[in-house]
Design a protein around this motif. Structure first.
Motif, PDB file in Angstrom:
ATOM      1  N   THR A  32       0.837  -1.205   0.000  1.00  0.00           N
ATOM      2  CA  THR A  32       0.000   0.000   0.000  1.00  0.00           C
ATOM      3  C   THR A  32       0.871   1.254   0.000  1.00  0.00           C
ATOM      4  N   LYS A  33       1.882   1.273   0.855  1.00  0.00           N
ATOM      5  CA  LYS A  33       2.781   2.435   0.939  1.00  0.00           C
ATOM      6  C   LYS A  33       3.555   2.616  -0.366  1.00  0.00           C
ATOM      7  N   ALA A  34       4.031   1.511  -0.954  1.00  0.00           N
ATOM      8  CA  ALA A  34       4.754   1.593  -2.229  1.00  0.00           C
ATOM      9  C   ALA A  34       3.846   2.185  -3.304  1.00  0.00           C
ATOM     10  N   HIS A  35       2.610   1.740  -3.363  1.00  0.00           N
ATOM     11  CA  HIS A  35       1.642   2.247  -4.349  1.00  0.00           C
ATOM     12  C   HIS A  35       1.425   3.749  -4.153  1.00  0.00           C
ATOM     13  N   GLU A  36       1.301   4.167  -2.909  1.00  0.00           N
ATOM     14  CA  GLU A  36       1.112   5.601  -2.615  1.00  0.00           C
ATOM     15  C   GLU A  36       2.331   6.407  -3.043  1.00  0.00           C
ATOM     16  N   LEU A  37       3.519   5.914  -2.716  1.00  0.00           N
ATOM     17  CA  LEU A  37       4.752   6.626  -3.084  1.00  0.00           C
ATOM     18  C   LEU A  37       4.884   6.762  -4.592  1.00  0.00           C
ATOM     19  N   ILE A  38       4.632   5.685  -5.289  1.00  0.00           N
ATOM     20  CA  ILE A  38       4.745   5.700  -6.751  1.00  0.00           C
ATOM     21  C   ILE A  38       3.688   6.635  -7.345  1.00  0.00           C
ATOM     22  N   GLY A  39       2.516   6.642  -6.745  1.00  0.00           N
ATOM     23  CA  GLY A  39       1.439   7.520  -7.206  1.00  0.00           C
ATOM     24  C   GLY A  39       1.776   8.997  -7.127  1.00  0.00           C
ATOM     25  N   ILE A  40       2.632   9.380  -6.185  1.00  0.00           N
ATOM     26  CA  ILE A  40       3.020  10.798  -6.064  1.00  0.00           C
ATOM     27  C   ILE A  40       4.389  11.072  -6.690  1.00  0.00           C
ATOM     28  N   GLY A  41       4.893  10.084  -7.436  1.00  0.00           N
ATOM     29  CA  GLY A  41       6.146  10.294  -8.159  1.00  0.00           C
ATOM     30  C   GLY A  41       7.405   9.996  -7.376  1.00  0.00           C
ATOM     31  N   GLU A  42       7.283   9.421  -6.207  1.00  0.00           N
ATOM     32  CA  GLU A  42       8.459   9.042  -5.409  1.00  0.00           C
ATOM     33  C   GLU A  42       8.912   7.644  -5.859  1.00  0.00           C
ATOM     34  N   PHE A  43       9.438   7.585  -7.098  1.00  0.00           N
ATOM     35  CA  PHE A  43       9.721   6.299  -7.725  1.00  0.00           C
ATOM     36  C   PHE A  43      10.817   5.496  -7.032  1.00  0.00           C
ATOM     37  N   ALA A  44      11.876   6.136  -6.601  1.00  0.00           N
ATOM     38  CA  ALA A  44      12.980   5.399  -5.982  1.00  0.00           C
ATOM     39  C   ALA A  44      12.528   4.745  -4.671  1.00  0.00           C
ATOM     40  N   ALA A  45      11.882   5.523  -3.823  1.00  0.00           N
ATOM     41  CA  ALA A  45      11.414   4.974  -2.539  1.00  0.00           C
ATOM     42  C   ALA A  45      10.339   3.910  -2.763  1.00  0.00           C
ATOM     43  N   GLY A  46       9.428   4.170  -3.707  1.00  0.00           N
ATOM     44  CA  GLY A  46       8.378   3.211  -4.013  1.00  0.00           C
ATOM     45  C   GLY A  46       8.934   1.918  -4.571  1.00  0.00           C
ATOM     46  N   TYR A  47       9.939   2.030  -5.434  1.00  0.00           N
ATOM     47  CA  TYR A  47      10.566   0.850  -6.026  1.00  0.00           C
ATOM     48  C   TYR A  47      11.231  -0.019  -4.964  1.00  0.00           C
ATOM     49  N   GLU A  48      11.987   0.605  -4.087  1.00  0.00           N
ATOM     50  CA  GLU A  48      12.668  -0.155  -3.027  1.00  0.00           C
ATOM     51  C   GLU A  48      11.662  -0.835  -2.098  1.00  0.00           C
ATOM     52  N   LEU A  49      10.610  -0.126  -1.741  1.00  0.00           N
ATOM     53  CA  LEU A  49       9.592  -0.710  -0.870  1.00  0.00           C
ATOM     54  C   LEU A  49       8.847  -1.843  -1.585  1.00  0.00           C
ATOM     55  N   ALA A  50       8.588  -1.678  -2.871  1.00  0.00           N
ATOM     56  CA  ALA A  50       7.943  -2.732  -3.649  1.00  0.00           C
ATOM     57  C   ALA A  50       8.819  -3.978  -3.695  1.00  0.00           C
ATOM     58  N   ARG A  51      10.109  -3.796  -3.861  1.00  0.00           N
ATOM     59  CA  ARG A  51      11.029  -4.958  -3.864  1.00  0.00           C
ATOM     60  C   ARG A  51      11.034  -5.657  -2.514  1.00  0.00           C
ATOM     61  N   GLU A  52      11.011  -4.858  -1.443  1.00  0.00           N
ATOM     62  CA  GLU A  52      10.984  -5.438  -0.095  1.00  0.00           C
ATOM     63  C   GLU A  52       9.690  -6.223   0.134  1.00  0.00           C
ATOM     64  N   ALA A  53       8.581  -5.659  -0.304  1.00  0.00           N
ATOM     65  CA  ALA A  53       7.290  -6.349  -0.169  1.00  0.00           C
ATOM     66  C   ALA A  53       7.270  -7.631  -0.999  1.00  0.00           C
ATOM     67  N   ASP A  54       7.834  -7.569  -2.197  1.00  0.00           N
ATOM     68  CA  ASP A  54       7.858  -8.747  -3.073  1.00  0.00           C
ATOM     69  C   ASP A  54       8.659  -9.892  -2.452  1.00  0.00           C
ATOM     70  N   ARG A  55       9.704  -9.567  -1.703  1.00  0.00           N
ATOM     71  CA  ARG A  55      10.509 -10.614  -1.053  1.00  0.00           C
ATOM     72  C   ARG A  55       9.716 -11.391  -0.005  1.00  0.00           C
ATOM     73  N   LEU A  56       8.615 -10.831   0.479  1.00  0.00           N
ATOM     74  CA  LEU A  56       7.778 -11.531   1.459  1.00  0.00           C
ATOM     75  C   LEU A  56       6.896 -12.601   0.821  1.00  0.00           C
ATOM     76  N   VAL A  57       6.693 -12.504  -0.474  1.00  0.00           N
ATOM     77  CA  VAL A  57       5.801 -13.443  -1.161  1.00  0.00           C
ATOM     78  C   VAL A  57       6.552 -14.744  -1.407  1.00  0.00           C
ATOM     79  N   ARG A  58       6.024 -15.819  -0.841  1.00  0.00           N
ATOM     80  CA  ARG A  58       6.665 -17.130  -0.971  1.00  0.00           C
ATOM     81  C   ARG A  58       5.694 -18.153  -1.559  1.00  0.00           C
ATOM     82  N   GLY A  59       4.789 -17.695  -2.378  1.00  0.00           N
ATOM     83  CA  GLY A  59       3.795 -18.583  -2.961  1.00  0.00           C
ATOM     84  C   GLY A  59       2.407 -18.111  -2.588  1.00  0.00           C
ATOM     85  N   GLU A  60       1.435 -18.973  -2.837  1.00  0.00           N
ATOM     86  CA  GLU A  60       0.057 -18.617  -2.541  1.00  0.00           C
ATOM     87  C   GLU A  60      -0.212 -18.610  -1.042  1.00  0.00           C
TER      88      GLU A  60
END
Length: 141
Positions: free
Chosen positions: A75-103
């Motif tokens: 949610t925070k990554a989406h908000e950051l990217i939505g306001i143009g904070e691409f670097a912070a949003g990208y890093e947070l998105a990568r961190e969130a993606d690392r939590l996904v280990r399947g369904e």
């Protein structure tokens, strides 16, 4: 933070599932009383400072839950990217993606609530990947 997936009625359904599994044929009132009695050793082992009583039952306090962390970060990554904070949003998105280990899986995996949650988390993950891709493009990565 309390251990909770913020699923409407999930604590009630979990309680009903436990009563049905542990005391089949018991009416809900007696089953709930038996469940409260069975929870007593849990309270002793875990300790009262880490448990909170509520109408829905017991909740763990200060527990880290990957699903909750994923939701918050995506949610925070989406908000950051939505306001143009691409670097912070990208890093947070990568961190969130690392939590996904399947369904997403649950104690009652075939239940409607578990299937709905699985779909919602999969959709959220797809949005997260799209957000990360948009950020990567904006950053020239």
């Amino acid at each position: 933070m309390a251990i909770s997936w913020n699923l409407p009625g999930s604590a009630v359904r979990l309680s009903q599932t436990l009563v049905a599994a542990l005391w089949p044929g018991s009416d809900q009132r007696h089953g709930q009383a038996s469940l409260r009695t069975a929870a007593s050793p849990v309270r002793r082992v875990v300790g009262p400072q880490f448990l909170e009583r509520s109408l829905a039952g017991l909740r763990l306090i200060d527990a880290w839950v990957d699903v909750t962390a994923f939701r918050n970060m995506s949610t925070k990554a989406h908000e950051l990217i939505g306001i143009g904070e691409f670097a912070a949003g990208y890093e947070l998105a990568r961190e969130a993606d690392r939590l996904v280990r399947g369904e997403f899986t649950a104690h009652d995996d075939g239940a409607d609530w578990a299937q709905n949650e699985r779909r919602a988390l999969a959709n959220r993950h797809q949005v997260l990947l799209c957000d990360a891709s948009e950020s990567a493009g904006a950053l020239g990565l």
